[in-house]
Design a protein around this motif. Structure first.
Motif, PDB file in Angstrom:
ATOM      1  N   ASP A 197       0.858  -1.179   0.000  1.00  0.00           N
ATOM      2  CA  ASP A 197       0.000   0.000   0.000  1.00  0.00           C
ATOM      3  C   ASP A 197       0.900   1.236   0.000  1.00  0.00           C
ATOM      4  O   ASP A 197       2.116   1.126   0.113  1.00  0.00           O
ATOM      5  N   ARG A 198       0.277   2.365  -0.167  1.00  0.00           N
ATOM      6  CA  ARG A 198       1.031   3.626  -0.204  1.00  0.00           C
ATOM      7  C   ARG A 198       0.528   4.517   0.916  1.00  0.00           C
ATOM      8  O   ARG A 198      -0.415   5.276   0.746  1.00  0.00           O
ATOM      9  N   PRO A 199       1.164   4.494   2.055  1.00  0.00           N
ATOM     10  CA  PRO A 199       0.712   5.324   3.163  1.00  0.00           C
ATOM     11  C   PRO A 199       0.927   6.818   2.881  1.00  0.00           C
ATOM     12  O   PRO A 199       0.337   7.651   3.574  1.00  0.00           O
ATOM     13  N   ALA A 200       1.766   7.121   1.904  1.00  0.00           N
ATOM     14  CA  ALA A 200       1.995   8.521   1.532  1.00  0.00           C
ATOM     15  C   ALA A 200       2.612   8.508   0.148  1.00  0.00           C
ATOM     16  O   ALA A 200       3.120   7.478  -0.326  1.00  0.00           O
ATOM     17  N   ASP A 201       2.582   9.642  -0.470  1.00  0.00           N
ATOM     18  CA  ASP A 201       3.155   9.770  -1.799  1.00  0.00           C
ATOM     19  C   ASP A 201       4.620   9.321  -1.794  1.00  0.00           C
ATOM     20  O   ASP A 201       5.398   9.703  -0.916  1.00  0.00           O
ATOM     21  N   ARG A 202       4.981   8.521  -2.760  1.00  0.00           N
ATOM     22  CA  ARG A 202       6.358   8.038  -2.963  1.00  0.00           C
ATOM     23  C   ARG A 202       6.840   7.043  -1.905  1.00  0.00           C
ATOM     24  O   ARG A 202       8.011   6.667  -1.905  1.00  0.00           O
ATOM     25  N   ILE A 203       5.957   6.650  -1.007  1.00  0.00           N
ATOM     26  CA  ILE A 203       6.309   5.646  -0.003  1.00  0.00           C
ATOM     27  C   ILE A 203       5.550   4.363  -0.322  1.00  0.00           C
ATOM     28  O   ILE A 203       4.322   4.375  -0.410  1.00  0.00           O
TER      29      ILE A 203
ATOM     30  N   ASP B 111      17.851  -0.320   6.073  1.00  0.00           N
ATOM     31  CA  ASP B 111      18.731   0.807   6.397  1.00  0.00           C
ATOM     32  C   ASP B 111      18.377   1.442   7.730  1.00  0.00           C
ATOM     33  O   ASP B 111      19.246   1.845   8.483  1.00  0.00           O
ATOM     34  N   VAL B 112      17.069   1.518   7.999  1.00  0.00           N
ATOM     35  CA  VAL B 112      16.623   2.049   9.292  1.00  0.00           C
ATOM     36  C   VAL B 112      15.682   1.008   9.882  1.00  0.00           C
ATOM     37  O   VAL B 112      14.754   0.560   9.212  1.00  0.00           O
ATOM     38  N   THR B 113      15.950   0.611  11.129  1.00  0.00           N
ATOM     39  CA  THR B 113      15.132  -0.422  11.776  1.00  0.00           C
ATOM     40  C   THR B 113      14.486   0.177  13.006  1.00  0.00           C
ATOM     41  O   THR B 113      15.171   0.558  13.952  1.00  0.00           O
ATOM     42  N   ILE B 114      13.161   0.215  12.978  1.00  0.00           N
ATOM     43  CA  ILE B 114      12.408   0.794  14.086  1.00  0.00           C
ATOM     44  C   ILE B 114      11.566  -0.323  14.679  1.00  0.00           C
ATOM     45  O   ILE B 114      10.944  -1.098  13.951  1.00  0.00           O
ATOM     46  N   MET B 115      11.589  -0.419  15.991  1.00  0.00           N
ATOM     47  CA  MET B 115      11.018  -1.609  16.631  1.00  0.00           C
ATOM     48  C   MET B 115      10.056  -1.177  17.733  1.00  0.00           C
ATOM     49  O   MET B 115      10.365  -0.276  18.515  1.00  0.00           O
ATOM     50  N   ALA B 116       8.909  -1.830  17.773  1.00  0.00           N
ATOM     51  CA  ALA B 116       7.933  -1.563  18.835  1.00  0.00           C
ATOM     52  C   ALA B 116       8.489  -2.058  20.166  1.00  0.00           C
ATOM     53  O   ALA B 116       9.125  -3.119  20.227  1.00  0.00           O
ATOM     54  N   ARG B 117       8.219  -1.287  21.214  1.00  0.00           N
ATOM     55  CA  ARG B 117       8.805  -1.584  22.520  1.00  0.00           C
ATOM     56  C   ARG B 117       8.475  -3.001  22.996  1.00  0.00           C
ATOM     57  O   ARG B 117       9.281  -3.648  23.663  1.00  0.00           O
TER      58      ARG B 117
ATOM     59  N   ASP C  40       4.768   1.098  21.143  1.00  0.00           N
ATOM     60  CA  ASP C  40       4.046   0.309  20.141  1.00  0.00           C
ATOM     61  C   ASP C  40       3.122   1.167  19.284  1.00  0.00           C
ATOM     62  O   ASP C  40       3.070   1.017  18.065  1.00  0.00           O
ATOM     63  N   ASP C  41       2.433   2.075  19.951  1.00  0.00           N
ATOM     64  CA  ASP C  41       1.428   2.833  19.194  1.00  0.00           C
ATOM     65  C   ASP C  41       2.039   3.942  18.354  1.00  0.00           C
ATOM     66  O   ASP C  41       1.335   4.623  17.621  1.00  0.00           O
ATOM     67  N   LYS C  42       3.332   4.119  18.455  1.00  0.00           N
ATOM     68  CA  LYS C  42       4.007   5.118  17.625  1.00  0.00           C
ATOM     69  C   LYS C  42       4.769   4.464  16.472  1.00  0.00           C
ATOM     70  O   LYS C  42       5.441   5.153  15.697  1.00  0.00           O
ATOM     71  N   LEU C  43       4.745   3.149  16.415  1.00  0.00           N
ATOM     72  CA  LEU C  43       5.630   2.468  15.472  1.00  0.00           C
ATOM     73  C   LEU C  43       5.372   2.888  14.028  1.00  0.00           C
ATOM     74  O   LEU C  43       6.280   3.356  13.333  1.00  0.00           O
ATOM     75  N   GLN C  44       4.148   2.702  13.588  1.00  0.00           N
ATOM     76  CA  GLN C  44       3.896   2.958  12.166  1.00  0.00           C
ATOM     77  C   GLN C  44       4.078   4.442  11.844  1.00  0.00           C
ATOM     78  O   GLN C  44       4.613   4.783  10.789  1.00  0.00           O
ATOM     79  N   GLU C  45       3.683   5.306  12.736  1.00  0.00           N
ATOM     80  CA  GLU C  45       3.834   6.724  12.406  1.00  0.00           C
ATOM     81  C   GLU C  45       5.305   7.152  12.412  1.00  0.00           C
ATOM     82  O   GLU C  45       5.716   7.962  11.597  1.00  0.00           O
ATOM     83  N   THR C  46       6.066   6.573  13.310  1.00  0.00           N
ATOM     84  CA  THR C  46       7.498   6.914  13.307  1.00  0.00           C
ATOM     85  C   THR C  46       8.164   6.409  12.024  1.00  0.00           C
ATOM     86  O   THR C  46       8.970   7.115  11.400  1.00  0.00           O
ATOM     87  N   ALA C  47       7.841   5.200  11.645  1.00  0.00           N
ATOM     88  CA  ALA C  47       8.413   4.652  10.415  1.00  0.00           C
ATOM     89  C   ALA C  47       8.042   5.522   9.221  1.00  0.00           C
ATOM     90  O   ALA C  47       8.876   5.808   8.347  1.00  0.00           O
ATOM     91  N   LEU C  48       6.810   5.963   9.218  1.00  0.00           N
ATOM     92  CA  LEU C  48       6.357   6.788   8.110  1.00  0.00           C
ATOM     93  C   LEU C  48       7.048   8.156   8.113  1.00  0.00           C
ATOM     94  O   LEU C  48       7.452   8.661   7.060  1.00  0.00           O
TER      95      LEU C  48
END
Lengths: 268, 268, 268, 268, 268, 268
Positions: free
Chosen positions: D14-20, D126-132, D191-199
């Motif tokens: 899916d495309r959570p934002a343009d060019r992503i 390249d960047v790894t973000i992990m839920a607590r 945990d609840d910040k994971l997807q937004e931080t990644a984005l």
């Protein structure tokens, strides 16, 4: 010459053609290296690098020899004092470092016997042209120390490991033809064609695209840079050998013109 | 002999001259290697290292062969059992590790056919002298497994990548003259001069400065140490091949003296 | 052909024998590479990899040339635009990456002049067979850029550093015989034997154990993988040269059929 | 989406934002990998590379897990057949090769348990973000095979050798906080910040200079390319382990939900 | 114990649990190493390798120290004689070589001060557990020689280059907590938990899949093998330092319990 | 000062203590680097090397910044002309080469913002001490070019690959505390303790054994020498970026104090 080179006791400069600098090693009959000479040949490249009138350098020897090895007085000092071991370690390292990072093409015209620091400089050149009657030898083991001044970094990439081991572990000399056959040098030519062939090659390189050539050389030298610690090990082991008994016997035998009688035992 | 070597079933020792130890591989007609033999040739160097009376070693074969490859029973075991795969992986690794870290000069006198573990030992020697009529071949692919016992670590540094690939991917044999020409061996000599030439070279090395020679050898071997994981990959892939169908067909065809009929498809 | 290859403008496929795919480069008289051609030769290996009916590939050229270098229009674009520099950087990188990771044996049949991207593909083959009358040259420096498309990663491992520097820094051509002598190619054969020899070698490889051969090739290629950053440096420097004045002069001189007159000064 | 991706059973786009482009792994409850899934995650990067509308990719898992390891059926096949060993060797190699050569920035959002091929993909991002609350584990040794799918090439460069050995030799799991502390991942977030931080990170990267970022990534990846044979050794040894008894016991114990009882002896 | 270990003066063996061998260093109050001790710790691993009843080894120190460095008599000998320099070079090299090639997991329980050869053995272990009150220091520069016995090969891979340089160039000691924080050791535990934690970790490893663990360890150690010439350079430079004046002053100052007064000049 | 240093416009020298040379970067308010300044910081180490009265050097910045990056005029020239690209390539290369081969210990006292060439010099120091309020950033990608001046050779060895990628691919700044935590610098101290801490560390090093320290430093630097081609690739790619559109936009945006609007497409 526009660029102001330092005065070197054992290096003479001339310009056999426009944009070509010829460096002639000259010291005594066999161009044997004392420390000042070794230091000069280690440092001169930083100056040629800066010289705006030079595109290509030629390295050759005066008289009958190219450079026939180290001066015995210098070797005595290295045996006797730690400071001289450290100094030669540093100078030996700088010779290889500076030659590998010298950006301009360098052609060696090996006119006669090549050994010691002179051989190092020749083997680290980009094009090595050798007179048919000349011989080269890395005689470190004959003196009683490890082959450490340049050979480990470049011989395996020139002529392969079997030939490298054979010549370095025995200290045997190679003819120019054999050196050409195995890839240790670029080409062997008749003695009377040596200087003119070197000049022709240098002129060709001087007329070609300078940045293209320097970056080609530069990129290829990364092979030796990546293997640098191999060289450093060999250099430190050579210097460590100067603290041991074999070099004493090797040098004495040489000076007394007798075969050496090394103790066949070694703690290694 | 003062130093007490273990008893090896397939290695015989003699002293053709003072300070020279000659190791002769002897097992059946072709000196084919079973596991005990392979283990011996992997481990003997640690003993020669300790032997205070030996300066230089010579490795040669009894009879008409140098060592003509692996024993079929051994290969069957490696095919059949994981433990034998693991054991051969370990022994193959130790053979290369121990030879690269053996400090004394080693001269191989390749008197006849060389293949398998014997070839590995020859190619990892410091000086390789080969009888004009002898042949060598790395026949791993003919058996149906990758060339993994020594070749990847040393052939490219001996004879270059094109020749390495050609001989290893085809499994073709080389004559002594071709091997000399391309740098895979040090020299090819007439059959009747083989042992005396090997002995001469060994004597020369034995009379020279021992620490200087060992450190020269040692420093050069760092090229192979730096490339060590290249070897390890080849070795693990060879062993993995023993779990597959090609070696089964290769071995059957050999035993049945018929050309192999490999399945031309591969998931790789 | 069962496997559905993409349509390539400049690559023709045929099957001279079962399980052998022959790829013939064909574009104009000299098979000069435009971008589409270069991209094809960089990408085709991923398809040959997937083709279940191919065990071994042969690469050759149509007509009198193998592939005689880059198309001038393409070079003009690379000079003119950053995007073309980036595109060629990426395609040049992919050519080497994909060839080194192509699992099946590749035989090159060098039927005539080889230079540029065609030479790169030839030198990265596993077996290189060259017609006696053919010549090869890495002419990057003559064009005015560094030798960056493949040479730095593989020439030193093929023919040693002295020969590599000589040919790459001068841009001189080699005959097939010289190339064979120094190990740059596998073998030189008479012109009329070229295709049949290539086919014979390919058939031999196709009948042998496929996994064993692929893993042997694969393990040997780790030498080039380990030295990969050496290649990358050369490639980036070549592309940087396309932003400079030397390539302009090199290309103009070529098009105007006159000797180039490079500015002998360089900030490098 | 303009670019036509292949249909993947276990990857959703899916495309959570343009060019992503966000790639979500989804298969069963724990996103366990069967071969099709593994092959997809190895190959998808070649497509994302070509997609003109994507600047940055995000990799995440559906539901509660990121991807919790290999599918048991797949492991049974790898144990049972050589062809599956070869296939997994090739696919495992391609996963690492393709990810290291994927030019665009990749952000992993590790939302739950990460192990097996999913962990490999995460660690090669390249960047790894992990839920607590998430955990990661390289459990190869617990299954009874060597840690071979990615860890040897990248863990020592992420968190150092002591921690690498501890976690890989024990198979123990790490919390997100510990993984962040030691540098194994880039950051741990609630945990609840994971997807937004990644984005957010992805958007930052998507708005920045694309060529500059890709060449920065690309140049850094040369560290792993230079150490490539280290990875290859680990991979081949893992596959060899699938021919042995330990993986049988490891898998049986796992399926029977009992502690494994490995034979403590090993020929290694 | 079934396997017959050699008698070592300074190494004691016990079995705190089935399949666990504990090696306790014991010599005088601080377990300082003389040559026999150093040689033992370099060679013992070849025996543990062969011992069929041992899956995991633990290394610890008797009394209050782990091993607090080299014996002064030994250092005097190394200063005085070339043969001792050569012997220590060889033994130092073998210590690192044998530990890196020791296949079984090794856990160090650092119970007190760790320096010199003991520190080398600890840092080359697979799991390093340290009592909270213990300290470790690589004090080579304080003695007046380069840090050459193990540090250059492993510290940068453990704790990064900035910390490596800081501690090695200053010779400062680290607390267990700091060592844990930076990744130089695996973990720091309360003093009274040291032996039990080491035993727990060892038992965990002993119950896990032995081949899987050994190959995991083995594959990771290829990082150090690839960087081997970096270690060799450091080792040879350390030994060369024993031929110089700084170690004389360093040792005298230590013996006279006064601050050293090094000559601040150096030819380097 | 006995040794005659060249006059540098942007480098000031003083001696805060015997045998300690402090080099203060000073140019405008933020010590931004023009070419003369960059060349000075690349070349000065060869002089400090020769200075017999200096044992240890300190590098710091005047006023509120350490050195806050490149001068915009210089960047304009590099964008505009090939010769400036070549010149900066050479100077950037020399900065790293000369610092890695500078034998004496170097302590950086990072008193304020560090970026660009100043950051390169700091990160290549042996001990890096940073004021708590200072920040550092490698902002290459923000300018629109690859991070090429030093980062690829040293950051992964300082703080690991995940952190390296995160900071280099985003161009984000780090606080001193974060830099210390991840190992990018040696230590963070309160602002008012910065100079005295740097001086204390320098004095400690100056009183210690000079040859031992230099050889320790020297041997450790072989890690970076071995990885040298990784650096060279990054440097050439940075310079190639100066021929492209992103740096134009990056610089314009910066000068116009607006966010950059990079074209999100890239041929890479």
């Amino acid at each position: 010459m526009a660029y102001q080179y330092p005065e070197y006791e054992s290096l003479k400069f001339d310009r056999p053609a426009d944009r070509i600098l010829r460096i002639t090693m000259e010291r005594g009959k066999m161009n044997a290296m004392d420390f000042e000479f070794h230091h000069s040949i280690a440092e001169v490249w930083r100056h040629v690098e800066e010289d705006p009138d030079t595109s290509v350098a030629i390295l050759t020897g005066a008289g009958r020899a190219f450079s026939a090895g180290g001066d015995f007085d210098l070797e005595e000092k290295v045996i006797a004092e730690f400071d001289w071991k450290a100094r030669m370690w540093k100078d030996g390292r700088n010779l290889v470092l500076n030659m590998l990072n010298f950006s301009k093409p360098l052609v060696s015209a090996i006119n006669g016997a090549a050994a010691g620091g002179g051989l190092a400089a020749a083997m680290l050149s980009d094009v090595t042209i050798m007179a048919r009657s000349a011989k080269l030898a890395d005689g470190h083991v004959r003196l009683g120390v490890a082959a450490g001044d340049h050979a480990a970094i470049i011989w395996p990439l020139l002529c392969g490991m079997a030939r490298t081991k054979y010549y370095l572990m025995s200290g045997k000399a190679l003819t120019a033809e054999e050196a050409e056959r195995i890839g240790l040098i670029t080409m062997c030519v008749d003695d009377d064609k040596l200087q003119e062939t070197a000049l022709e090659v240098a002129l060709d390189l001087a007329q070609a695209a300078p940045s293209a050539i320097r970056w080609t050389k530069h990129a290829l030298n990364n092979w030796m840079r990546m293997a640098w610690p191999v060289f450093e090990t060999s250099l430190a082991l050579e210097m460590l050998g100067f603290a041991g008994p074999e070099v004493r016997e090797g040098l004495d035998a040489h000076l007394e013109k007798r075969p050496p009688a090394f103790n066949p035992s070694s703690p290694l």
